[in-house]
Scaffold this active site. Structure first.
Site, mmCIF file in Angstrom:
data_model
loop_
_atom_site.group_PDB
_atom_site.id
_atom_site.type_symbol
_atom_site.label_atom_id
_atom_site.label_comp_id
_atom_site.label_asym_id
_atom_site.label_seq_id
_atom_site.Cartn_x
_atom_site.Cartn_y
_atom_site.Cartn_z
ATOM 1 N N TYR A 179 3.426 -4.248 18.972
ATOM 2 C CA TYR A 179 3.849 -4.668 17.635
ATOM 3 C C TYR A 179 4.266 -6.288 17.946
ATOM 4 O O TYR A 179 3.814 -7.066 17.313
ATOM 5 C CB TYR A 179 4.841 -3.850 17.310
ATOM 6 C CG TYR A 179 5.908 -4.560 16.385
ATOM 7 C CD1 TYR A 179 5.472 -4.486 14.996
ATOM 8 C CD2 TYR A 179 7.052 -5.103 16.714
ATOM 9 C CE1 TYR A 179 6.303 -4.927 14.209
ATOM 10 C CE2 TYR A 179 7.861 -5.517 15.647
ATOM 11 C CZ TYR A 179 7.458 -5.507 14.195
ATOM 12 O OH TYR A 179 8.262 -5.924 13.275
ATOM 13 N N ARG A 206 12.582 4.113 24.800
ATOM 14 C CA ARG A 206 11.115 4.616 24.567
ATOM 15 C C ARG A 206 10.127 3.549 24.762
ATOM 16 O O ARG A 206 10.571 2.294 24.983
ATOM 17 C CB ARG A 206 10.929 4.939 22.942
ATOM 18 C CG ARG A 206 11.773 6.120 22.793
ATOM 19 C CD ARG A 206 12.039 6.283 21.234
ATOM 20 N NE ARG A 206 12.663 5.270 20.598
ATOM 21 C CZ ARG A 206 12.945 5.271 19.443
ATOM 22 N NH1 ARG A 206 12.530 6.178 18.431
ATOM 23 N NH2 ARG A 206 13.729 4.357 18.715
ATOM 24 N N ASP A 227 0.807 -1.322 -0.124
ATOM 25 C CA ASP A 227 0.039 -0.254 0.017
ATOM 26 C C ASP A 227 0.888 1.268 0.034
ATOM 27 O O ASP A 227 0.253 2.308 0.054
ATOM 28 C CB ASP A 227 -1.054 -0.110 1.186
ATOM 29 C CG ASP A 227 -0.177 0.170 2.263
ATOM 30 O OD1 ASP A 227 0.861 0.207 2.499
ATOM 31 O OD2 ASP A 227 -0.940 0.425 3.331
HETATM 32 N N1 LIG Z 1 13.663 -4.187 9.511
HETATM 33 C C1 LIG Z 1 13.954 -5.020 10.679
HETATM 34 O O1 LIG Z 1 14.811 -4.896 11.494
HETATM 35 C C2 LIG Z 1 12.516 -6.085 11.001
HETATM 36 C C3 LIG Z 1 13.024 -6.849 12.161
HETATM 37 C C4 LIG Z 1 12.038 -7.816 12.360
HETATM 38 C C5 LIG Z 1 10.808 -8.062 11.681
HETATM 39 N N2 LIG Z 1 10.852 -7.577 10.378
HETATM 40 C C6 LIG Z 1 9.749 -7.413 9.733
HETATM 41 O O2 LIG Z 1 10.018 -7.596 8.351
HETATM 42 C C7 LIG Z 1 8.919 -7.122 7.354
HETATM 43 C C8 LIG Z 1 9.768 -6.129 6.466
HETATM 44 O O3 LIG Z 1 10.337 -4.931 7.127
HETATM 45 P P1 LIG Z 1 11.017 -3.950 6.508
HETATM 46 O O4 LIG Z 1 11.920 -3.281 7.593
HETATM 47 O O5 LIG Z 1 11.294 -4.153 5.059
HETATM 48 O O6 LIG Z 1 9.844 -2.762 6.871
HETATM 49 P P2 LIG Z 1 9.275 -1.590 5.687
HETATM 50 O O7 LIG Z 1 8.489 -0.698 6.283
HETATM 51 O O8 LIG Z 1 10.594 -1.019 4.795
HETATM 52 O O9 LIG Z 1 8.359 -2.655 4.625
HETATM 53 C C9 LIG Z 1 7.083 -2.756 4.843
HETATM 54 C C10 LIG Z 1 6.088 -2.675 3.517
HETATM 55 O O10 LIG Z 1 5.132 -3.168 4.021
HETATM 56 C C11 LIG Z 1 4.082 -1.945 3.464
HETATM 57 N N3 LIG Z 1 2.742 -2.062 4.022
HETATM 58 C C12 LIG Z 1 2.605 -1.734 5.269
HETATM 59 N N4 LIG Z 1 1.462 -1.636 5.707
HETATM 60 C C13 LIG Z 1 0.781 -2.217 4.586
HETATM 61 C C14 LIG Z 1 -0.558 -2.547 4.397
HETATM 62 N N5 LIG Z 1 -1.493 -2.288 5.498
HETATM 63 N N6 LIG Z 1 -1.007 -3.133 3.238
HETATM 64 C C15 LIG Z 1 -0.027 -3.456 2.233
HETATM 65 N N7 LIG Z 1 1.311 -2.974 2.277
HETATM 66 C C16 LIG Z 1 1.529 -2.587 3.514
HETATM 67 C C17 LIG Z 1 4.975 -0.810 3.392
HETATM 68 O O11 LIG Z 1 4.530 0.153 2.635
HETATM 69 C C18 LIG Z 1 6.446 -1.328 3.268
HETATM 70 O O12 LIG Z 1 6.695 -1.419 1.737
HETATM 71 C C19 LIG Z 1 7.893 -6.539 8.242
HETATM 72 O O13 LIG Z 1 6.971 -7.501 8.623
HETATM 73 C C20 LIG Z 1 8.726 -6.320 9.681
HETATM 74 O O14 LIG Z 1 7.770 -6.429 10.739
HETATM 75 C C21 LIG Z 1 11.473 -6.265 10.225
#
Ligand SMILES: NC(=O)c1ccc[n+]([C@@H]2O[C@H](COP(=O)([O-])OP(=O)(O)OC[C@H]3O[C@@H](n4cnc5c(N)ncnc54)[C@H](O)[C@@H]3O)[C@@H](O)[C@H]2O)c1
Length: 304
Positions: A137, A259, A28
């Site tokens: 979360y 936080r 999205d």
């Molecule tokens: N980055 C980290 O350190 C980390 C650690 C643990 C878990 N994760 C998990 O890995 C996944 C990817 O994380 P990331 O760091 O790439 O985050 P990010 O925010 O860069 O990517 C998330 C993507 O999901 C999309 N999105 C959000 N809500 C949405 C919705 N309602 N419908 C459709 N698309 C939606 C966003 O536009 C974005 O492109 C997530 O599930 C996150 O919880 C990330």
């Protein structure tokens, strides 16, 4: 794939395209951007909370596997608006897994290792530890994991849960509330003082994005829950010092309290993933930080 316009998702899309797969992305664009979706993948702009929309796309695409990365990925935002966090991370995950499994496609779900186990867990923490999240979360990811597992069992489809450590690497946004490597690099680039929450003492298990991509790919079609991390604990001050040396800039950080919802320590035992998936992290923190720093600086220069 859901979330393919985000940080980790865009790297996963690259990897799948390079191996000749056709990739469709649902996103999205709430935190991701269309420009991050590599050419060659198809982007469908859709909120995963829209169950009928998700079902329509999955039926039309007929995927071999579904990587579910879309999420409200901010701990701080989850504390401010737990309702929306729940909607996206629980309800959205249910929508994705129900549509995927109904079409016979296994799901790989990106859960959190860093926000799940709580502060009392032994370090490094194995998957067997009972979750004790401190934030909405973490609670939502835990609930979503249950749906992913339950749907897999009920439909006899091998769904996998990957509990990620703190992922860092090129393309990570410096404008979120998490992602210290990107945030610190951006501060150094623009000559600003960063804030070190928890006075720089909190530790995390930092895992390079390329290693996460190979773990997610190895988990496709496997049934199980896997920590995806390095088992190495690094404090925030050390990350800051390494990056400051790389930048050759002398800036003093501001120190602040942790936080709400944030853990003091997190470090994951990933030996189960190593044994079951034949996966292991290849990139050391020093090499990963150097590669990330150089790539991010180039990205910032190009964005100007
Ligand atoms: N980055 C980290 O350190 C980390 C650690 C643990 C878990 N994760 C998990 O890995 C996944 C990817 O994380 P990331 O760091 O790439 O985050 P990010 O925010 O860069 O990517 C998330 C993507 O999901 C999309 N999105 C959000 N809500 C949405 C919705 N309602 N419908 C459709 N698309 C939606 C966003 O536009 C974005 O492109 C997530 O599930 C996150 O919880 C990330």
């Amino acid at each position: 794939m859901t979330g393919g316009a985000g940080f980790i998702g865009s790297h996963l899309v690259d990897s799948l395209l390079a191996d000749g797969y056709r990739v469709s992305v649902i996103d999205d664009l709430s935190s991701g951007s269309a420009g991050r979706v590599p050419a060659g993948a198809r982007l469908i702009e859709l909120d995963i909370v829209d169950a009928a929309g998700v079902q329509r796309v999955v039926e039309e695409v007929g995927p071999e596997a579904v990587y579910h990365l879309a999420a409200q990925a901010s701990v701080v935002a989850s504390v401010q608006d737990p309702g929306r966090d729940c909607e996206v991370n629980v309800r959205g995950t249910l929508n994705v897994v129900a549509a995927a499994n109904a079409a016979g496609a296994p799901v790989v779900f990106t859960s959190t290792g860093g926000a799940l186990y709580g502060d009392d867990a032994p370090m490094p923490t194995s998957e067997e530890r009972e979750p004790a999240p401190l934030s909405p979360y973490g609670a939502a990811k835990w609930a979503a994991e249950a749906y992913v597992k339950t749907w897999g069992l009920a439909n006899d489809v091998p769904n996998a849960v990957a509990r990620l450590g703190n992922v860092y690497g090129p393309r990570q946004s410096p404008h979120g509330e998490a992602g210290v490597v990107a945030i610190f690099t951006h501060k150094l680039y623009s000559g600003e003082r960063p804030k070190l929450y928890g006075h720089g003492r909190p530790t995390r298990d930092y895992v390079y994005v390329g290693d996460v991509v190979s773990a997610l790919r190895a988990a496709a079609g496997r049934r199980g829950t896997y920590n995806v991390a390095t088992g190495v604990e690094t404090d925030v001050s050390s990350i800051w010092r390494w990056l400051r040396e790389a930048a050759g800039v002398d800036i003093e950080p501001e120190l602040a309290d942790l936080r709400p919802g944030e853990l003091e320590h997190s470090c994951l035992d990933a030996t189960w993933a190593q044994r079951e998936l034949g996966w292991r992290p290849e990139v050391s923190i020093e090499d990963g930080l150097r590669m990330t720093y150089e790539a991010l600086v180039t990205e910032f220069e190009q964005a100007e």
